[in-house]
Design a protein around this motif. Structure first.
Motif, PDB file in Angstrom:
ATOM      1  N   ALA A  79      56.082   8.512  37.850  1.00  0.00           N
ATOM      2  CA  ALA A  79      55.730   7.492  38.837  1.00  0.00           C
ATOM      3  C   ALA A  79      55.974   6.090  38.295  1.00  0.00           C
ATOM      4  O   ALA A  79      56.622   5.257  38.946  1.00  0.00           O
ATOM      5  N   PRO A 139      51.084   0.820  41.918  1.00  0.00           N
ATOM      6  CA  PRO A 139      50.722   2.038  42.645  1.00  0.00           C
ATOM      7  C   PRO A 139      51.953   2.882  42.983  1.00  0.00           C
ATOM      8  O   PRO A 139      52.856   2.432  43.689  1.00  0.00           O
ATOM      9  N   ALA A 140      51.992   4.085  42.435  1.00  0.00           N
ATOM     10  CA  ALA A 140      53.181   4.919  42.631  1.00  0.00           C
ATOM     11  C   ALA A 140      52.775   6.390  42.622  1.00  0.00           C
ATOM     12  O   ALA A 140      51.643   6.743  42.276  1.00  0.00           O
ATOM     13  N   LEU A 141      53.717   7.248  42.985  1.00  0.00           N
ATOM     14  CA  LEU A 141      53.458   8.679  43.113  1.00  0.00           C
ATOM     15  C   LEU A 141      54.682   9.460  42.666  1.00  0.00           C
ATOM     16  O   LEU A 141      55.812   9.113  43.017  1.00  0.00           O
ATOM     17  N   HIS A 142      54.439  10.506  41.878  1.00  0.00           N
ATOM     18  CA  HIS A 142      55.535  11.411  41.513  1.00  0.00           C
ATOM     19  C   HIS A 142      54.994  12.832  41.498  1.00  0.00           C
ATOM     20  O   HIS A 142      54.267  13.220  40.585  1.00  0.00           O
ATOM     21  N   SER A 190      56.887   4.384  45.515  1.00  0.00           N
ATOM     22  CA  SER A 190      56.253   3.183  44.972  1.00  0.00           C
ATOM     23  C   SER A 190      55.727   2.354  46.129  1.00  0.00           C
ATOM     24  O   SER A 190      56.489   1.966  47.017  1.00  0.00           O
ATOM     25  N   TYR A 191      54.409   2.084  46.136  1.00  0.00           N
ATOM     26  CA  TYR A 191      53.735   1.579  47.326  1.00  0.00           C
ATOM     27  C   TYR A 191      53.471   0.074  47.301  1.00  0.00           C
ATOM     28  O   TYR A 191      52.934  -0.472  48.256  1.00  0.00           O
ATOM     29  N   ARG A 237      49.782   8.606  49.728  1.00  0.00           N
ATOM     30  CA  ARG A 237      49.402   8.600  48.306  1.00  0.00           C
ATOM     31  C   ARG A 237      47.947   9.068  48.205  1.00  0.00           C
ATOM     32  O   ARG A 237      47.018   8.273  48.337  1.00  0.00           O
ATOM     33  N   SER A 274      46.995   8.305  39.074  1.00  0.00           N
ATOM     34  CA  SER A 274      47.661   9.069  38.022  1.00  0.00           C
ATOM     35  C   SER A 274      46.864  10.299  37.592  1.00  0.00           C
ATOM     36  O   SER A 274      47.442  11.363  37.351  1.00  0.00           O
ATOM     37  N   GLN A 317      47.087  12.944  40.212  1.00  0.00           N
ATOM     38  CA  GLN A 317      48.413  13.559  40.175  1.00  0.00           C
ATOM     39  C   GLN A 317      48.532  14.563  39.032  1.00  0.00           C
ATOM     40  O   GLN A 317      49.209  15.585  39.166  1.00  0.00           O
TER      41      GLN A 317
END
Length: 327
Positions: free
Chosen positions: A10, A123-126, A134-135, A248, A252, A255
């Motif tokens: 992320a 703020p991100a998501l993977h 990426s928000y 989202r 982290s 996730q």
């Protein structure tokens, strides 16, 4: 200058993708299915402004290095030592710790002569191989950077400049760890979100872990940036926006549980407060419970959000002998 992003999840995927978009030379380092997808299809970066797939070079192992390479470590803290071991022989190059927690720079400085810290508001998501969401908007994140343990030099100024032209708010600071300790305090609630989701009643627990954290830092004589200072610097340059079709659900630590990775960063977030509390005689029962229970969740590969907030509050009460921090 080439940016070698070790850990293209992320955080690393967003940083590497944005640098690549602005014309910088980037190499992404990943593992398993994520690496294979990056190699075959490129990095898909989804932001509030669009959905782009980029042919960024990727590798799953160390490569031949040049004198102008910069290593950017973007793994979780529990993976730092192993990641650095894999890059033995690169110790002459600068290393940037683009990570939460405050232990990474100390670990890195045992191996690398030039270490830089980077504080992350990003703020991100993977969760899906090859894809990072990426928000942040209008900029993707705020990334202060500086030499560790302190100072600003030509490279930190260039890092900040390159990031600032790549959809980030970034600036070089001589006291990067003061910023990272502030971020540590903000991350102490990560385990609550990971285990309990967004259940009502979490606020008193967050207040307790934060109060323990500030008490410990005061006892240890460790300075940290205030919330007001951070907000004044960030302003409205980085706000979290929704992305259609890509919610989202958590940060982290959430996730980590969602991926079933078997590990979580709690030892270096809540565990850092527990350690300092033990060193300086400050009780930290709420952080101790979050560290212990988050590790158990990760070890047992329990689903995120599967613990009710009342049970967590009871565990903290039992550990502290004080009235319940929830409701």
């Amino acid at each position: 200058m080439r940016y070698i992003i070790i850990g293209a999840g992320a955080i690393g995927g967003t940083i590497g993708g944005r640098l690549f978009q602005s014309g910088h030379d980037v190499l992404l380092v990943a593992r398993g299915a994520h690496y294979e997808t990056l190699r075959d299809n490129g990095l898909r970066l989804i932001t509030p402004g669009g959905d782009t797939t980029m042919p960024i070079p990727a590798t799953d192992r160390p490569v031949r290095l040049g004198d102008d390479d910069v290593l950017v470590l973007a793994t979780k803290t529990q993976d730092t030592a192993a990641a650095l071991d894999a890059w033995a022989g690169a110790e002459h190059l600068p290393l940037v710790c683009a990570q939460n927690a405050v232990e990474n720079e100390r670990v890195a400085l045992r191996r690398f002569g030039r270490v830089y810290g980077m504080c992350l508001w990003l703020p991100a998501l993977h969760l899906e191989p090859g894809t990072v969401a990426s928000y942040g908007t209008p900029l993707s994140g705020m990334l202060p950077v500086g030499r560790y343990p302190q100072g600003v030099d030509e490279l930190s100024e260039r890092l900040a400049s390159d990031l600032a032209e790549s959809s980030f708010s970034s600036f070089a600071v001589p006291d990067i760890m003061r910023w990272k300790y502030a971020k540590l305090l903000g991350n102490l609630g990560n385990a609550v979100e990971a285990m309990c989701g967004h259940a009502d009643g979490w606020q008193p627990i967050i207040r307790q872990v934060y109060a323990e954290g500030t008490a410990v830092l005061k006892a240890a004589g460790i300075p940290y940036a205030s919330r007001e200072e951070e907000q004044a610097k960030r302003g409205d340059s980085v706000e979290m926006a929704a992305i259609d079709g890509v919610p989202r659900p958590g940060g982290s630590s959430w996730q980590s549980l969602a991926k079933g990775s078997g590990s979580i960063e709690a030892d270096y977030l809540n565990g850092e407060i527990v350690l300092l509390g033990r060193l300086h005689g400050v009780p930290t029962p709420a952080n101790l419970v979050l560290q212990r229970e988050a590790n158990r969740f990760a070890r047992e590969r329990r689903a995120p959000g599967s613990l009710d907030i009342e049970t967590l509050a009871e565990l903290i009460t039992a550990e502290s002998g004080s009235p319940s921090p929830a409701r």
